[in-house]
Design an enzyme around this catalytic site. Sequence first.
Site, mmCIF file in Angstrom:
data_model
loop_
_atom_site.group_PDB
_atom_site.id
_atom_site.type_symbol
_atom_site.label_atom_id
_atom_site.label_comp_id
_atom_site.label_asym_id
_atom_site.label_seq_id
_atom_site.Cartn_x
_atom_site.Cartn_y
_atom_site.Cartn_z
ATOM 1 N N ARG A 25 -3.500 -57.398 -55.968
ATOM 2 C CA ARG A 25 -4.909 -57.026 -55.698
ATOM 3 C C ARG A 25 -5.031 -55.966 -54.609
ATOM 4 O O ARG A 25 -6.015 -55.954 -53.866
ATOM 5 C CB ARG A 25 -5.759 -58.254 -55.334
ATOM 6 N N ARG A 29 -11.706 -55.445 -53.164
ATOM 7 C CA ARG A 29 -12.955 -55.409 -52.383
ATOM 8 C C ARG A 29 -12.757 -55.341 -50.884
ATOM 9 O O ARG A 29 -13.705 -55.043 -50.159
ATOM 10 C CB ARG A 29 -13.799 -56.642 -52.732
ATOM 11 N N ARG A 38 -16.493 -48.833 -57.120
ATOM 12 C CA ARG A 38 -17.013 -49.898 -57.981
ATOM 13 C C ARG A 38 -18.531 -49.756 -58.109
ATOM 14 O O ARG A 38 -19.091 -49.953 -59.196
ATOM 15 C CB ARG A 38 -16.656 -51.248 -57.384
ATOM 16 N N ASP A 75 -7.640 -55.941 -65.886
ATOM 17 C CA ASP A 75 -7.732 -57.382 -65.654
ATOM 18 C C ASP A 75 -7.065 -58.118 -66.799
ATOM 19 O O ASP A 75 -7.033 -57.613 -67.929
ATOM 20 C CB ASP A 75 -9.199 -57.817 -65.537
ATOM 21 N N TYR A 152 -8.789 -69.537 -69.741
ATOM 22 C CA TYR A 152 -10.104 -68.876 -69.645
ATOM 23 C C TYR A 152 -10.795 -68.815 -71.001
ATOM 24 O O TYR A 152 -12.009 -68.965 -71.094
ATOM 25 C CB TYR A 152 -9.948 -67.463 -69.064
#
Length: 345
Positions: A25, A29, A38, A75, A152
């Site tokens: 990552r 953010r 973003r 992703d 998921y």
Amino acid sequence: MAETKKLMRALRGETQAIPPAWMMRQAGRYLPEYRATRAQAGDFLSLCYTPDLATEVTLQPIRRYGFDASILFADILLVPHALGADLTFVQGEGPRLSTVTQQADFDALKGPDDIHDHLAPVYQTVRNLSAALPSDVALIGFAGAPWTVATYMIAGQGTPDQAPAHALKDGNTALFDALMDRITEATIGYLKQQVAAGAEVLMLFDSWAGSLKGADFAAYALEPARRIIAALKAAHPEVPVIAFPREGGDSVIGFARATGADCIALDYSVDADWAAENVQCDGCVMGNMDPRHMVTGGQPLIDEVRRIRQAFSGGPHIFNLGHGITPDANPDNVTLMLETLREHS
Ligand code: CP3
């Protein structure tokens, strides 16, 4: 030509006084420049599917810090999306997908070869990166491992204990196996296309491998990884694969030999001295600092970088965190981590 990229040298088994480093990552953010790009994209999926912007965020941590590797910005849930699942990312809540719990849900999915038009922007991002990266930085492509992706797709969201996926596995094994097989085949094709576009290393993220125990771990973490790696090696024997069976506990012992992986990524629950003895004996390992140090910093961070570097100094090692860096991390702590790692002992 002799291999000059530090990451590739570690993956080929070379012990280096200063190991190569990157972070899971690393485009994320915690970086103000990521948040700006973003915002320009509008939302996370648009960022993933806009090659110019995905390329930009991939390059941001390389420019700022000089990591030895760059990981494609995408992703693991783009594969279910390409298979036909609805996918949205709810701000502050994580992903939401349409679920696969019945035969009809499975029958509505696309075939494993019918995903590539949808994923074409990702391949374009890989091509852009392959052209843009500095010559000493390796380009890592990736996918989710089938079990983690299935958790998921079955639950429609992240779940603390993966209970819906376990329920389908135990209650309708035929449907669960068919779904695992579909994801496995799609993942093989997806990763081959990433290599064709310029990825030099591949990583398989099995974030929820830790909830598979005993025979289930063998059937649904180890076996799919073995199958994917065998198919990739048949097509691209020169491309190293990093496997990340997160929280696999003792099952990380022998995982590289059993699956054909060139490197095992270790989560931060694993003791580095134990892993040096029991996992690094088979080849390269990656990891495994607790990402909390990137929030708290200071002397404990310095001590931990030195301890991990020392523990793995007897064999091939790629320095990394034991899971992704978190949004509340202080960007200056990344600099401190790299300065400490690269100091001469
Ligand atoms: O590491 C990188 O810099 C490369 C890009 C990357 C992302 N996700 C970007 C991302 C990679 C390799 C992943 C893998 C991924 N995605 C995993 C496996 C690794 C792990 O963390 O265990 C998983 C389980 C996912 C699924 C996923 N994506 C979740 C559950 C979430 C929401 C949680 C969160 O952190 O927000 C995401 C979103 C996501 N993927 C973000 C990023 C940078 C944050 C999105 C944002 O900008 O809001």
